[in-house]
Scaffold this motif. Structure first.
Motif, PDB file in Angstrom:
ATOM      1  N   ALA A   1       7.110 -12.893   9.148  1.00  0.00           N
ATOM      2  CA  ALA A   1       6.199 -11.916   8.547  1.00  0.00           C
ATOM      3  C   ALA A   1       5.987 -10.733   9.484  1.00  0.00           C
ATOM      4  O   ALA A   1       5.951  -9.582   9.046  1.00  0.00           O
ATOM      5  N   LEU A   2       5.853 -11.016  10.781  1.00  0.00           N
ATOM      6  CA  LEU A   2       5.677  -9.938  11.749  1.00  0.00           C
ATOM      7  C   LEU A   2       6.908  -9.039  11.790  1.00  0.00           C
ATOM      8  O   LEU A   2       6.787  -7.797  11.809  1.00  0.00           O
ATOM      9  N   VAL A   3       8.092  -9.643  11.772  1.00  0.00           N
ATOM     10  CA  VAL A   3       9.332  -8.863  11.791  1.00  0.00           C
ATOM     11  C   VAL A   3       9.429  -7.989  10.544  1.00  0.00           C
ATOM     12  O   VAL A   3       9.774  -6.794  10.619  1.00  0.00           O
ATOM     13  N   ASN A   4       9.120  -8.562   9.380  1.00  0.00           N
ATOM     14  CA  ASN A   4       9.191  -7.795   8.136  1.00  0.00           C
ATOM     15  C   ASN A   4       8.147  -6.683   8.101  1.00  0.00           C
ATOM     16  O   ASN A   4       8.426  -5.579   7.616  1.00  0.00           O
ATOM     17  N   ALA A   5       6.954  -6.969   8.606  1.00  0.00           N
ATOM     18  CA  ALA A   5       5.910  -5.945   8.619  1.00  0.00           C
ATOM     19  C   ALA A   5       6.291  -4.772   9.517  1.00  0.00           C
ATOM     20  O   ALA A   5       6.136  -3.602   9.135  1.00  0.00           O
ATOM     21  N   LEU A   6       6.795  -5.083  10.697  1.00  0.00           N
ATOM     22  CA  LEU A   6       7.204  -4.013  11.616  1.00  0.00           C
ATOM     23  C   LEU A   6       8.360  -3.206  11.033  1.00  0.00           C
ATOM     24  O   LEU A   6       8.411  -1.976  11.171  1.00  0.00           O
ATOM     25  N   GLY A   7       9.293  -3.895  10.377  1.00  0.00           N
ATOM     26  CA  GLY A   7      10.403  -3.193   9.744  1.00  0.00           C
ATOM     27  C   GLY A   7       9.933  -2.277   8.631  1.00  0.00           C
ATOM     28  O   GLY A   7      10.408  -1.139   8.497  1.00  0.00           O
ATOM     29  N   ALA A   8       8.994  -2.758   7.820  1.00  0.00           N
ATOM     30  CA  ALA A   8       8.475  -1.937   6.724  1.00  0.00           C
ATOM     31  C   ALA A   8       7.731  -0.721   7.261  1.00  0.00           C
ATOM     32  O   ALA A   8       7.886   0.396   6.742  1.00  0.00           O
ATOM     33  N   ILE A   9       6.919  -0.918   8.285  1.00  0.00           N
ATOM     34  CA  ILE A   9       6.172   0.202   8.869  1.00  0.00           C
ATOM     35  C   ILE A   9       7.127   1.219   9.480  1.00  0.00           C
ATOM     36  O   ILE A   9       6.933   2.434   9.361  1.00  0.00           O
ATOM     37  N   ALA A  10       8.175   0.723  10.148  1.00  0.00           N
ATOM     38  CA  ALA A  10       9.157   1.631  10.738  1.00  0.00           C
ATOM     39  C   ALA A  10       9.864   2.467   9.675  1.00  0.00           C
ATOM     40  O   ALA A  10      10.284   3.598   9.940  1.00  0.00           O
ATOM     41  N   LEU A  11       9.994   1.911   8.459  1.00  0.00           N
ATOM     42  CA  LEU A  11      10.667   2.627   7.381  1.00  0.00           C
ATOM     43  C   LEU A  11       9.706   3.444   6.523  1.00  0.00           C
ATOM     44  O   LEU A  11      10.109   4.001   5.507  1.00  0.00           O
ATOM     45  N   GLY A  12       8.425   3.470   6.904  1.00  0.00           N
ATOM     46  CA  GLY A  12       7.503   4.363   6.214  1.00  0.00           C
ATOM     47  C   GLY A  12       6.381   3.712   5.441  1.00  0.00           C
ATOM     48  O   GLY A  12       5.651   4.405   4.714  1.00  0.00           O
ATOM     49  N   ALA A  13       6.200   2.405   5.551  1.00  0.00           N
ATOM     50  CA  ALA A  13       5.091   1.754   4.863  1.00  0.00           C
ATOM     51  C   ALA A  13       3.775   2.278   5.423  1.00  0.00           C
ATOM     52  O   ALA A  13       3.658   2.545   6.620  1.00  0.00           O
ATOM     53  N   PRO A  14       2.771   2.466   4.574  1.00  0.00           N
ATOM     54  CA  PRO A  14       1.503   3.040   5.043  1.00  0.00           C
ATOM     55  C   PRO A  14       0.777   2.117   6.020  1.00  0.00           C
ATOM     56  O   PRO A  14       0.855   0.895   5.926  1.00  0.00           O
ATOM     57  N   VAL A  15       0.087   2.713   6.960  1.00  0.00           N
ATOM     58  CA  VAL A  15      -0.659   1.973   7.982  1.00  0.00           C
ATOM     59  C   VAL A  15      -2.139   2.314   7.842  1.00  0.00           C
ATOM     60  O   VAL A  15      -2.502   3.468   7.691  1.00  0.00           O
ATOM     61  N   GLY A  16      -2.963   1.292   7.894  1.00  0.00           N
ATOM     62  CA  GLY A  16      -4.405   1.509   7.783  1.00  0.00           C
ATOM     63  C   GLY A  16      -5.098   0.239   7.363  1.00  0.00           C
ATOM     64  O   GLY A  16      -4.468  -0.682   6.814  1.00  0.00           O
ATOM     65  N   ILE A  17      -6.395   0.171   7.597  1.00  0.00           N
ATOM     66  CA  ILE A  17      -7.161  -1.020   7.254  1.00  0.00           C
ATOM     67  C   ILE A  17      -7.088  -1.309   5.757  1.00  0.00           C
ATOM     68  O   ILE A  17      -7.008  -2.472   5.340  1.00  0.00           O
ATOM     69  N   GLN A  18      -7.092  -0.283   4.937  1.00  0.00           N
ATOM     70  CA  GLN A  18      -7.076  -0.487   3.494  1.00  0.00           C
ATOM     71  C   GLN A  18      -5.765  -1.083   3.004  1.00  0.00           C
ATOM     72  O   GLN A  18      -5.711  -1.657   1.913  1.00  0.00           O
ATOM     73  N   TYR A  19      -4.698  -0.946   3.811  1.00  0.00           N
ATOM     74  CA  TYR A  19      -3.402  -1.495   3.429  1.00  0.00           C
ATOM     75  C   TYR A  19      -3.080  -2.818   4.130  1.00  0.00           C
ATOM     76  O   TYR A  19      -2.057  -3.443   3.829  1.00  0.00           O
ATOM     77  N   LEU A  20      -3.934  -3.245   5.045  1.00  0.00           N
ATOM     78  CA  LEU A  20      -3.619  -4.390   5.894  1.00  0.00           C
ATOM     79  C   LEU A  20      -3.399  -5.661   5.089  1.00  0.00           C
ATOM     80  O   LEU A  20      -2.409  -6.374   5.303  1.00  0.00           O
ATOM     81  N   SER A  21      -4.292  -5.973   4.172  1.00  0.00           N
ATOM     82  CA  SER A  21      -4.169  -7.208   3.394  1.00  0.00           C
ATOM     83  C   SER A  21      -2.892  -7.214   2.569  1.00  0.00           C
ATOM     84  O   SER A  21      -2.164  -8.220   2.531  1.00  0.00           O
ATOM     85  N   ASN A  22      -2.591  -6.093   1.923  1.00  0.00           N
ATOM     86  CA  ASN A  22      -1.363  -6.000   1.132  1.00  0.00           C
ATOM     87  C   ASN A  22      -0.127  -6.195   1.996  1.00  0.00           C
ATOM     88  O   ASN A  22       0.815  -6.901   1.618  1.00  0.00           O
ATOM     89  N   THR A  23      -0.128  -5.558   3.167  1.00  0.00           N
ATOM     90  CA  THR A  23       1.030  -5.658   4.058  1.00  0.00           C
ATOM     91  C   THR A  23       1.210  -7.076   4.573  1.00  0.00           C
ATOM     92  O   THR A  23       2.334  -7.586   4.638  1.00  0.00           O
ATOM     93  N   VAL A  24       0.120  -7.728   4.939  1.00  0.00           N
ATOM     94  CA  VAL A  24       0.202  -9.095   5.455  1.00  0.00           C
ATOM     95  C   VAL A  24       0.778 -10.038   4.413  1.00  0.00           C
ATOM     96  O   VAL A  24       1.716 -10.811   4.697  1.00  0.00           O
ATOM     97  N   HIS A  25       0.264 -10.000   3.208  1.00  0.00           N
ATOM     98  CA  HIS A  25       0.722 -10.938   2.178  1.00  0.00           C
ATOM     99  C   HIS A  25       2.141 -10.602   1.698  1.00  0.00           C
ATOM    100  O   HIS A  25       2.923 -11.496   1.399  1.00  0.00           O
ATOM    101  N   TRP A  26       2.469  -9.319   1.651  1.00  0.00           N
ATOM    102  CA  TRP A  26       3.853  -8.949   1.315  1.00  0.00           C
ATOM    103  C   TRP A  26       4.813  -9.448   2.390  1.00  0.00           C
ATOM    104  O   TRP A  26       5.877  -9.975   2.084  1.00  0.00           O
ATOM    105  N   SER A  27       4.437  -9.294   3.644  1.00  0.00           N
ATOM    106  CA  SER A  27       5.295  -9.711   4.747  1.00  0.00           C
ATOM    107  C   SER A  27       5.487 -11.225   4.755  1.00  0.00           C
ATOM    108  O   SER A  27       6.583 -11.710   5.068  1.00  0.00           O
ATOM    109  N   LEU A  28       4.451 -11.984   4.424  1.00  0.00           N
ATOM    110  CA  LEU A  28       4.578 -13.438   4.359  1.00  0.00           C
ATOM    111  C   LEU A  28       5.522 -13.848   3.231  1.00  0.00           C
ATOM    112  O   LEU A  28       6.323 -14.780   3.383  1.00  0.00           O
ATOM    113  N   MET A  29       5.437 -13.166   2.100  1.00  0.00           N
ATOM    114  CA  MET A  29       6.366 -13.443   1.019  1.00  0.00           C
ATOM    115  C   MET A  29       7.798 -13.116   1.430  1.00  0.00           C
ATOM    116  O   MET A  29       8.729 -13.896   1.193  1.00  0.00           O
ATOM    117  N   MET A  30       7.983 -11.969   2.086  1.00  0.00           N
ATOM    118  CA  MET A  30       9.319 -11.584   2.523  1.00  0.00           C
ATOM    119  C   MET A  30       9.861 -12.551   3.574  1.00  0.00           C
ATOM    120  O   MET A  30      11.065 -12.812   3.631  1.00  0.00           O
TER     121      MET A  30
END
Length: 228
Positions: A99-128
């Motif tokens: 999940a950490l690898v996928n999250a960092l990869g998504a952020i590097a490719l332009g995924a939004p960063v911020g507290i309001q997006y944190l929950s979405n990013t965490v659960h998406w990364s766990l699924m990935m």
């Protein structure tokens, strides 16, 4: 599935009906569990990726994670040297790491960063992570040679390699294609992170499983013809 004894276990690089059956069952069960997660979100909890992406993704990975870990641990590499319990532990540890690898990869490719997006990013990364990282962690553990062959060189060799490689690549490419509509000025609700990316990843994952089954059948027939 009936596990063959160590004396009867065929090598994963050769054709054997047992491994073909394993491939079909693993992909079928994983695909059905993904469908159950989406169905429960829609018909039981009355949510969706568009209306509540964080809760929907959490429901999907919570349902999918034990299925993926238990099934892929069963087809682990070197079962005589690595216990089933150890493979399950590798899968559990691989879930947050992936999940950490996928999250960092998504952020590097332009995924939004911020507290309001944190929950979405965490659960998406766990699924990935379940689509990409966990199966390899359960099967190969820390075997760098196998990880490099599957993900860096994309050279699957045998049934289990196809089971891991094609769905993982399908999920990654699906997520990448799914991200294309996000920057477009359409002002659609489904363009928000990570809705279309999640749909793309799930679609690519399913396509990868279908392709995996097809390649296993073709590979098996070729091996069978060579043996004749």
């Amino acid at each position: 599935m009936v596990k063959p004894s160590s004396a009867e276990t065929p090598p994963t690089s050769s054709f054997h009906p047992v491994f073909l059956l394993q491939t079909l069952l693993v992909h079928l069960i994983c695909g059905v569990s993904l469908g159950i997660g989406l169905w429960m979100a829609h018909d039981v909890y009355y949510i969706s990726l568009v209306s509540n992406p964080s809760s929907t993704l959490r429901l999907i990975w919570v349902i999918e994670s034990p299925i993926v870990i238990l099934l892929y641990s069963y087809v682990r590499k070197n079962p005589n040297k690595s216990s089933y319990f150890k493979a399950v532990v590798r899968g559990l540890l691989g879930l947050p790491v992936g999940a950490l690898v996928n999250a960092l990869g998504a952020i590097a490719l332009g995924a939004p960063v911020g507290i309001q997006y944190l929950s979405n990013t965490v659960h998406w990364s766990l699924m990935m992570s379940l689509f990409t990282f966990v199966p390899a962690a359960s099967v190969y553990g820390s075997s760098w040679e196998d990880w490099r062959r599957i993900f860096a060189h994309t050279k699957p060799n045998g049934f289990v390699d196809y089971m891991i490689c094609l769905p993982a690549h399908g999920a990654v490419f699906g997520a990448w294609f799914g991200a294309w509509p996000m920057p477009l000025d359409w002002e659609r609700p489904w363009q928000e992170w990570p809705i279309c990316v999640s749909y793309g990843a799930m679609t690519g994952y399913v396509i990868g499983m279908v392709a995996s089954i097809s390649f296993v059948i073709i590979h098996g027939r070729q091996q069978h013809q060579k043996g004749d």
